[in-house]
Design a protein around this motif. Structure first.
Motif, PDB file in Angstrom:
ATOM      1  N   GLY A 168      -2.364 -25.726 -16.364  1.00 50.28           N
ATOM      2  CA  GLY A 168      -3.316 -25.430 -17.433  1.00 50.28           C
ATOM      3  C   GLY A 168      -4.510 -24.649 -16.943  1.00 50.28           C
ATOM      4  N   TRP A 215      -7.615 -33.531 -15.337  1.00 48.02           N
ATOM      5  CA  TRP A 215      -6.567 -34.237 -14.563  1.00 48.02           C
ATOM      6  C   TRP A 215      -7.210 -35.100 -13.465  1.00 48.02           C
ATOM      7  N   ASP A 254      -8.506 -28.226 -17.923  1.00 49.81           N
ATOM      8  CA  ASP A 254      -7.345 -29.141 -17.845  1.00 49.81           C
ATOM      9  C   ASP A 254      -7.206 -29.706 -16.432  1.00 49.81           C
TER      10      ASP A 254
END
Lengths: 378, 274
Positions: free
Chosen positions: B214, B222, B218
């Motif tokens: 991503g 994570w 993103d």
């Protein structure tokens, strides 16, 4: 204080002379035939309130002495062929960042692991061109234990003065030789320290240099002036740039600070009898066999000249050209397959023939072998 | 606050920096400045040493005694600086390739000596500067330009490598965990001994794109979603920890520091040879 007489090994003289020069940081890795220098550094440096560290390899050793020098302490390492090969990248780094440091290479037979305990002069071209890119370098080679003591001090002086890595190119025969020497009176020895910026100079830039020496005044880390050091091409602020004008300016200054000061940097020993038709060009340990050969030739009424390089790089071009006008033949005696001979050929005037005698079998050049070659040439 | 930190510790004439949009290195670089700001030390005595790679460009932007060395050699140069002048605070900024591949030998031996250096590894799991080749911390089976069929190498855990080589302060931070990372950096710098903070960065340009992770937000999300505090991790099984990143201090001991030991040798000769 007066001078005193001692029995000393070449490698010991190298370290003791370095201490007199003001060396207070040594980083190294064991390798024959230079190891005694590290052993003595480990013993002697703490006595002088200096520091020794045994690093994990030669790459780390030269990196550490660059760090030591950046912190303002005169720093050195010593090694032999295989270790010298590993040090090449950071020799270039020291050259472009103008970090003073001294690298001793006690040459042994190569290539690769080669002949660890045998003398050689096979690293002459590597000392000049081993690291990539056009760069400045000073290389000095001693012929005796006393000269080792004296010239290692000169290595530090030149390194500090021109902020350039200096290679001290010894060879196994000089490193392991023991001679009785007269230790010079310390007060008679000249010690040069690096130039520092003038206090209160608000226009100071770390990589700005002018004057004949063309060498910048860079203070040690931690002394109040903050600046950046990089192995990238940099401007006068020390900041990276790829601007071609600034690149040209930096590289040309680095090279010209050595080129324009050849007369200060180059030393040699020369003795040319009036009737000599031939001169032998040599350096380092083998010069001793050359001198013996010249004495033997004299006994047979053959006059032979001697030109011994002390500074190998920058190469004494002018002096060799002059020598070639005085004699008909030049014989280059060196413990390799022919390295300096090509430099001599480049510099000798037309009409003077240039010959070579070398050896790559791990033994020294014997006076009789040199004498036979002299007779063959004339 | 940010403005003040930039004014105090950054070289504005060196900006803009070279980090790609979304790269975590800029955040980590600022974290270091924030951590230094909290320290009660003379800023003129701080040296920042880096090697080669994206991470290592950070030293050029920060207004201290800074040296950008050769690839892998930052810790060896830093060792020389510290030995020559132990009064200096010596900080290394390095990357996963710089510290654990080409500089791996220097990393483990400096840890073994326990010399007082603080090493911040900007770990983005990839060689970014050269365009996305797998590094020693690229997870097995992930992709890089030199692992077009998936990476068959086992990856290093930098924190474990440090701990088992002898480092006496080891921690892990991340781009997401700003406050925690600043606190860990501060403690690492105050620790007398070899300290390592494995700083999880994110490379959206190469690692992210190659591995369908991503965009930058993103990748940072994570980190948030998969982080486990080191204290909590101690109570979890290996199975439960699979795919997680452990954040926080992971190792700490008080083994004697190297330059302090060497000073004792020097002290034997104060006032001449006895």
């Amino acid at each position: 204080m007066s001078s005193k007489r001692v029995l000393m090994q070449g490698n010991e003289a190298c370290l003791e002379g370095a201490l007199v020069a003001g060396m207070r940081f040594y980083a190294g890795y064991p390798i024959t035939p230079s190891t005694e220098i590290a052993e003595l550094a480990a013993l002697r440096l703490p006595m002088e309130q200096g520091s020794f560290i045994q690093m994990e390899d030669e790459i780390a050793s030269i990196a550490a002495i660059i760090g030591g020098s950046v912190a303002g302490v005169k720093s050195m390492t010593a090694t032999s062929g295989p270790g010298f090969s590993l040090m090449q990248e950071n020799i270039g780094y020291a050259a472009i960042t103008e970090t003073p440091c001294v690298i001793v290479n006690v040459q042994r037979g190569g290539p690769s692991t080669g002949l660890p305990t045998s003398p050689s002069q096979g690293d002459v071209m590597q000392a000049k061109w081993g690291t990539h890119g056009d760069h400045p370098i000073i290389v000095i080679s001693p012929t005796s234990v006393l000269e080792t003591y004296q010239l290692i001090i000169r290595c530090f002086n030149l390194s500090e003065k021109y902020r350039v890595p200096v290679i001290f190119l010894m060879d196994e025969s000089v490193g392991h030789m023991r001679e009785g020497i007269e230790i010079p009176d310390k007060s008679s020895i000249e010690i040069i320290d690096r130039k520092l910026p003038d206090e209160g100079d608000d226009t100071w830039l770390p990589y700005e240099a002018d004057g004949k020496e063309m060498t910048p005044a860079i203070p040690p880390f931690g002394t109040g002036r903050k600046y950046h050091i990089t192995g990238l091409i940099h401007d006068e602020h020390g900041y990276p740039t790829s601007n071609s004008e600034k690149t040209n300016k930096l590289i040309n200054r680095l090279i010209n600070k050595i080129e324009n000061n050849r007369d200060d940097i180059i030393t040699f020993e020369e003795s040319i009898p009036e009737n000599a038709k031939i001169a032998v060009v040599c350096f380092g340990g083998p010069a001793r066999s050359v001198k013996r050969a010249i004495t033997k030739a004299k006994e047979e009424n053959i006059d032979v000249g001697l030109f011994r390089l002390i500074t190998i790089w920058p190469f004494p071009e002018k002096q060799i050209a002059k020598l070639s006008e005085k004699v008909d033949h030049i014989l280059v005696a060196e413990l390799n397959n022919g390295q300096i001979v090509n430099e001599v050929k480049r510099c000798a005037r037309h009409g003077c023939s240039v010959h070579h005698i070398g050896k790559i079998d791990g033994t020294i050049l014997m006076p009789d072998e040199i004498l036979a070659k002299i007779k063959e040439v004339i | 606050m940010t403005h003040e930190i930039i004014e105090k510790y950054f070289r504005k004439d060196m900006m803009p920096h070279i980090f790609c949009p979304g790269c975590g290195h800029g955040v980590l670089m600022k974290d270091i400045a924030c951590a230094i700001d909290k320290l009660d030390v003379d800023k003129d005595k701080i040296c920042l040493v880096s090697g080669i790679g994206c991470s290592s460009r950070a030293t050029g932007y920060m207004d201290f005694n800074t040296i950008h060395t050769t690839h892998g050699r930052a810790i060896a140069v830093a060792t020389g600086i510290k030995m020559a002048n132990p009064e200096l605070m010596v900080i290394v900024i390095t990357g996963d390739g710089d510290a654990a591949a080409i500089g791996g030998n220097h990393f483990i031996h400096a840890a073994r000596r326990n010399i007082d250096l603080t090493v911040f590894v900007f770990n983005n799991n990839i060689y970014g500067m050269t365009g996305g080749q797998f590094s020693p911390t690229t997870p097995t089976d992930d992709y890089g330009t030199t692992a077009p069929y998936g990476n068959i190498d086992q990856d290093f855990d930098i924190a474990d490598l440090a701990k088992y080589s002898g480092a006496t302060f080891v921690a892990r931070g991340s781009v997401y965990h700003v406050d925690k990372t600043i606190r860990l950096m501060e403690r690492a710098m105050l620790h007398k001994g070899f300290s390592v903070v494995d700083c999880m960065s994110n490379c959206p340009t190469y690692y992210g794109r190659k591995n369908h992770k991503g965009k930058a937000p993103d990748m940072i999300r994570w980190q948030k979603d998969n982080a486990v505090d080191s204290k909590k991790a101690e109570t979890m099984t290996d199975e439960e920890l699979t795919g997680k990143i452990i954040i926080g201090e992971t190792h700490h001991d008080n083994r004697e520091e190297y330059t302090a030991k060497y000073q004792k040798i020097k002290d034997r000769f104060v006032g001449g040879i006895k």
